[in-house]
Design an enzyme around this catalytic site. Structure first.
Site, PDB file in Angstrom:
ATOM      1  N   ARG A 288      11.024   8.469   2.804  1.00 39.93           N
ATOM      2  CA  ARG A 288       9.791   8.678   2.044  1.00 39.93           C
ATOM      3  C   ARG A 288       9.216  10.071   2.219  1.00 39.93           C
ATOM      4  O   ARG A 288       8.327  10.487   1.478  1.00 39.93           O
ATOM      5  CB  ARG A 288       8.747   7.618   2.402  1.00 39.93           C
ATOM      6  CG  ARG A 288       8.234   7.720   3.807  1.00 39.93           C
ATOM      7  CD  ARG A 288       7.416   6.508   4.184  1.00 39.93           C
ATOM      8  NE  ARG A 288       6.010   6.660   3.882  1.00 39.93           N
ATOM      9  CZ  ARG A 288       5.080   5.781   4.258  1.00 39.93           C
ATOM     10  NH1 ARG A 288       5.425   4.702   4.913  1.00 39.93           N
ATOM     11  NH2 ARG A 288       3.824   5.983   3.975  1.00 39.93           N
TER      12      ARG A 288
ATOM     13  N   ARG B 118      -4.733  -2.722  11.003  1.00 34.38           N
ATOM     14  CA  ARG B 118      -3.313  -2.689  11.385  1.00 34.38           C
ATOM     15  C   ARG B 118      -3.218  -2.077  12.777  1.00 34.38           C
ATOM     16  O   ARG B 118      -3.788  -1.006  13.020  1.00 34.38           O
ATOM     17  CB  ARG B 118      -2.515  -1.859  10.396  1.00 34.38           C
ATOM     18  CG  ARG B 118      -1.047  -1.775  10.818  1.00 34.38           C
ATOM     19  CD  ARG B 118      -0.223  -1.084   9.788  1.00 34.38           C
ATOM     20  NE  ARG B 118      -0.488   0.347   9.746  1.00 34.38           N
ATOM     21  CZ  ARG B 118      -0.013   1.149   8.812  1.00 34.38           C
ATOM     22  NH1 ARG B 118       0.717   0.656   7.835  1.00 34.38           N
ATOM     23  NH2 ARG B 118      -0.278   2.439   8.842  1.00 34.38           N
TER      24      ARG B 118
ATOM     25  N   HIS C 140       2.206  11.153   3.883  1.00 37.17           N
ATOM     26  CA  HIS C 140       0.853  10.932   4.390  1.00 37.17           C
ATOM     27  C   HIS C 140      -0.156  11.958   3.896  1.00 37.17           C
ATOM     28  O   HIS C 140      -1.352  11.690   3.893  1.00 37.17           O
ATOM     29  CB  HIS C 140       0.866  10.709   5.899  1.00 37.17           C
ATOM     30  CG  HIS C 140       1.353   9.325   6.173  1.00 37.17           C
ATOM     31  ND1 HIS C 140       2.685   9.034   6.348  1.00 37.17           N
ATOM     32  CD2 HIS C 140       0.699   8.145   6.160  1.00 37.17           C
ATOM     33  CE1 HIS C 140       2.808   7.724   6.473  1.00 37.17           C
ATOM     34  NE2 HIS C 140       1.634   7.158   6.375  1.00 37.17           N
TER      35      HIS C 140
ATOM     36  N   ASN D 293       5.094   1.223   0.373  1.00 34.46           N
ATOM     37  CA  ASN D 293       5.620   2.569   0.647  1.00 34.46           C
ATOM     38  C   ASN D 293       6.895   2.455   1.465  1.00 34.46           C
ATOM     39  O   ASN D 293       7.937   3.024   1.125  1.00 34.46           O
ATOM     40  CB  ASN D 293       4.603   3.403   1.432  1.00 34.46           C
ATOM     41  CG  ASN D 293       3.253   3.461   0.759  1.00 34.46           C
ATOM     42  OD1 ASN D 293       3.162   3.275  -0.449  1.00 34.46           O
ATOM     43  ND2 ASN D 293       2.207   3.699   1.525  1.00 34.46           N
ATOM     44  N   ASP D 294       6.804   1.722   2.570  1.00 30.37           N
ATOM     45  CA  ASP D 294       8.001   1.560   3.392  1.00 30.37           C
ATOM     46  C   ASP D 294       8.991   0.598   2.762  1.00 30.37           C
ATOM     47  O   ASP D 294      10.201   0.766   2.906  1.00 30.37           O
ATOM     48  CB  ASP D 294       7.612   1.086   4.805  1.00 30.37           C
ATOM     49  CG  ASP D 294       7.185   2.254   5.669  1.00 30.37           C
ATOM     50  OD1 ASP D 294       7.900   3.285   5.647  1.00 30.37           O
ATOM     51  OD2 ASP D 294       6.147   2.170   6.339  1.00 30.37           O
TER      52      ASP D 294
ATOM     53  N   CYS E 255      -0.861  -3.378   0.179  1.00 29.87           N
ATOM     54  CA  CYS E 255      -1.686  -2.271   0.664  1.00 29.87           C
ATOM     55  C   CYS E 255      -0.946  -0.936   0.591  1.00 29.87           C
ATOM     56  O   CYS E 255      -1.420   0.056   1.108  1.00 29.87           O
ATOM     57  CB  CYS E 255      -2.195  -2.529   2.078  1.00 29.87           C
ATOM     58  SG  CYS E 255      -0.884  -2.675   3.287  1.00 29.87           S
TER      59      CYS E 255
ATOM     60  N   GLU F 288       7.066  -4.989   4.961  1.00 30.35           N
ATOM     61  CA  GLU F 288       7.527  -3.664   4.508  1.00 30.35           C
ATOM     62  C   GLU F 288       8.981  -3.419   4.863  1.00 30.35           C
ATOM     63  O   GLU F 288       9.526  -2.353   4.603  1.00 30.35           O
ATOM     64  CB  GLU F 288       6.605  -2.561   5.032  1.00 30.35           C
ATOM     65  CG  GLU F 288       6.328  -2.616   6.515  1.00 30.35           C
ATOM     66  CD  GLU F 288       5.288  -1.596   6.969  1.00 30.35           C
ATOM     67  OE1 GLU F 288       4.888  -0.724   6.188  1.00 30.35           O
ATOM     68  OE2 GLU F 288       4.884  -1.668   8.145  1.00 30.35           O
TER      69      GLU F 288
ATOM     70  N   ARG G 151      -5.646   1.999   8.901  1.00 37.09           N
ATOM     71  CA  ARG G 151      -4.500   2.583   9.609  1.00 37.09           C
ATOM     72  C   ARG G 151      -5.009   3.154  10.933  1.00 37.09           C
ATOM     73  O   ARG G 151      -5.434   4.311  10.989  1.00 37.09           O
ATOM     74  CB  ARG G 151      -3.871   3.702   8.781  1.00 37.09           C
ATOM     75  CG  ARG G 151      -3.119   3.244   7.542  1.00 37.09           C
ATOM     76  CD  ARG G 151      -2.555   4.454   6.800  1.00 37.09           C
ATOM     77  NE  ARG G 151      -1.547   4.119   5.825  1.00 37.09           N
ATOM     78  CZ  ARG G 151      -1.767   4.034   4.507  1.00 37.09           C
ATOM     79  NH1 ARG G 151      -2.954   4.253   4.017  1.00 37.09           N
ATOM     80  NH2 ARG G 151      -0.769   3.750   3.689  1.00 37.09           N
TER      81      ARG G 151
HETATM   82  C1  PEP Z   1       3.250   1.035   3.515  1.00 37.96           C
HETATM   83  O1  PEP Z   1       4.281   1.278   4.124  1.00 37.96           O
HETATM   84  O2  PEP Z   1       3.224   0.724   2.307  1.00 37.96           O
HETATM   85  C2  PEP Z   1       1.949   1.081   4.195  1.00 37.96           C
HETATM   86  C3  PEP Z   1       0.865   0.646   3.594  1.00 37.96           C
HETATM   87  O3  PEP Z   1       1.878   1.639   5.422  1.00 37.96           O
HETATM   88  P1  PEP Z   1       2.062   3.227   5.722  1.00 37.96           P
HETATM   89  O4  PEP Z   1       2.032   3.944   4.423  1.00 37.96           O
HETATM   90  O5  PEP Z   1       0.968   3.617   6.622  1.00 37.96           O
HETATM   91  O6  PEP Z   1       3.403   3.266   6.386  1.00 37.96           O
HETATM   92 MG    MG Z   2       4.295   1.337   6.261  1.00 40.11          MG
END
Ligand code: PEP
Ligand code: MG
Length: 569
Positions: free
Chosen positions: A457, A334, A196, A446-447, A494, A423, A298
């Protein structure tokens, strides 16, 4: 790491390689973020416990004054937290506990630590509001210990000259409260592409590099230059390096400024270009940009430092501010994605062995449905009060039943469009059935990479596995896109992958219909789309899927993309 010369006869110029996660370049002096302080082992008892007690109490007072001074500079939510934390540092009972431990023959830092442990146990036993303050209490202890030991206070030190922040890593709340006008860039030793810190830096438009070897050992004040695209960091750069970096930045900006308007491929297939945002400040900045709306708000980022669940009125006010700049444009919100890497004090179900696999995201909303309900009511009220095209999606959806449960609640609150994040691999593989329950989907790569590759991650050491160019991850994305096509539902991206111009082309070739990213990355992706037809994107996607590993996929796509784009990367 390589030494390439001596800039001025005393300072050695040195080039180091990290991972670029937020585009742009920066040059300035280093400010080091100090790590939390622990008491020294076998710390000696003070010769004069009464004087030591006075010094320890003075340290707490110093911490309180510092917190109060910072609260004056912070935004609304952070301000209240900092003031409340300062009050704890002034608490006489806490000071008496330190004096007692000093009287028992402990050294000053040890006595502070013991008193903090004692109070943390008490706060936890009281539960509720008090239990939520334990992190703040430990921060006070760490700062007071630093003061009695004559060490730098943990966290970001005060500074007034525009600088580059260097840290082991930054907590989301720490990054979110950085002063954008003073922070030229961010460099961390740990972290990854989707941590993050990286996400927030890109959203705030601050160039950033993660995983820089030896980042925390670079002395404060050292001038460095960083390139957030390539991940290169130069210590004591000579003027030529700084000038070249600036020229490259200007050349790139000029080329990117030539294309504008809604995103589309060269042959006119529309691909909406949207912003990822984390609050009203981001919304204001993104709203002024040439983009089609927000693809990911977010919401949990707004409440990172909140001790209590925000009320309906507080949330309605915040969401109205976020929607206001997007009159007539879409805003995909979200619902709270609390837990794991984004813990919220008020949405906490207690310790878990594996938080990333635990009750986070929608699972947490199901365990605390009142939180979701209040949020949906606030979103509906804010949507009614503004002219934004508000759509609401759930994080961490794994099953058809979860998608149905969420969509029912969204619609019951009068919100017209419900969606889900894709995700979790199970939802990606069954996307046709999952998306049949809702109006749209958004791939959280990402997830999705974390869960497909079984790699945390937050673990910088695993960043190779977490690379969204992993052909295994691309296979799962391809399956999700095929399912979405069968269901006749739009599917965007996203995750951070949407902001990589070459990977964005692959994603479009795989069938995604919109791309949402940090505002600072939109121009590069718009140019990439404008210089490729859909058929060309499909060929690039096939080349990436045919590769054995991420490097092979990247190289194959780079070799087959238009030279016009590649020259700018
Ligand atoms: C993701 O997981 O790709 C996502 C966009 O959400 P976050 O990064 O906030 O978990
Ligand atoms: Mg995510």
């Amino acid at each position: 790491m390589s030494t390439i010369g001596v800039a001025d006869g005393s300072a050695v110029t040195e080039v180091r390689q990290g991972v670029g996660v937020s585009p742009g370049s920066a040059y300035g002096p280093v400010v080091q973020v100090a790590a939390p302080v622990q008491p020294p082992q076998n710390e000696e008892a003070p010769a004069d416990p009464a004087a030591a007690s006075e010094a320890a109490i003075a340290s707490f007072m110093h911490v309180a004054e510092d917190l109060e001074a910072r609260s004056a500079r912070a935004d609304d939510t952070a301000r209240d937290v900092l003031k409340a934390t300062a009050m704890i540092a002034r608490d006489r009972a806490l000071h008496r506990a330190v004096t007692k431990h000093l009287g028992e023959g402990n050294g000053p830092a040890t006595a502070i630590n013991l008193a903090i442990d004692e109070f943390a146990a008490k706060f936890e036993a009281l539960g509720g509001y008090f239990a939520e303050r334990v992190t703040d209490l430990r921060d006070i202890g760490s700062r007071a210990m630093a003061h009695v030991l004559g060490r730098p206070a943990p966290g970001v030190p005060p500074f007034s000259v525009p600088s580059i922040i260097l840290a082991e890593d930054l907590a989301p709340a720490e990054t979110a409260t950085l002063d954008r006008s003073l922070v030229l860039g961010i460099v961390t030793r740990a972290g990854g592409r989707t941590s993050h810190t990286a996400i927030l830096a890109a959203q705030m438009g601050i160039p950033a590099v993660v995983q820089l070897p030896g980042a925390t050992e670079i002395p404060a004040g050292t001038p460095i230059s960083l390139d957030g695209d390539t991940g290169e960091v130069v210590l004591n750069p000579d003027p030529e390096v700084v000038t070249n970096q600036r020229l490259r930045r200007e050349r790139r900006a000029a080329a990117l400024a030539e294309v504008s308007g809604p995103g589309s491929t060269q042959d006119g297939h529309p691909i909406a270009l949207l912003a990822n945002i984390g609050g009203a400040k981001d919304a204001e900045l993104a709203g002024a940009e040439d983009l089609e709306g927000v693809g990911l708000f977010r919401t949990e980022f707004v409440f990172l430092s909140a001790a209590h669940a925000p009320t309906l009125e507080e949330q309605t006010a915040i969401y109205s501010r976020v929607f206001a700049p997007f009159d007539g444009r879409r805003v995909v919100v979200r619902t709270l994605d609390a837990g794991a890497d984004k813990p919220l004090a008020f949405a906490n179900l207690g310790e878990e062995e594996n938080p990333a696999l635990g009750r986070r995201g929608l699972r947490l909303s199901q365990a605390k449905p009142e939180l979701l309900e209040t949020q949906l009511q606030a979103l509906a009220a804010a949507a009614r009060a503004t002219g934004a095209d508000v759509r609401v999606m759930a994080p961490m959806v794994a099953t058809i039943a979860e998608a149905r449960w969420f969509a029912e609640r969204v619609r019951a609150n009068g919100l017209p469009k419900a969606g889900v994040m894709i995700e979790v691999p199970a939802a990606a593989l069954r996307s046709a059935q999952v998306l049949a329950e809702v109006d749209f989907g958004s791939l959280g790569t990402n997830d999705l990479a974390q869960y497909t590759m079984a790699a945390d991650r937050m673990e910088g050491e695993l960043s190779e596995l977490l690379d969204p160019w992993q052909p295994g991850v691309l296979d799962v994305i391809a399956a999700a896109a095929t399912g979405a096509k069968h269901a006749g539902k739009p599917l965007g991206v996203c995750g951070e992958s949407a902001g990589d111009p070459l990977l964005a082309l692959v994603l479009v070739g795989l069938g995604v219909t919109s791309l949402s990213m940090a505002t600072s990355k939109i121009r590069g992706v718009r140019l990439a789309l404008k210089t490729h037809t859909l058929e060309h994107c499909e060929r690039l996607a096939a080349a990436a899927l045919a590769a054995e590993d991420p490097e092979g996929a990247r190289a194959a796509v780079r070799a087959a993309a238009t030279p016009e784009l590649v020259a700018l990367l």
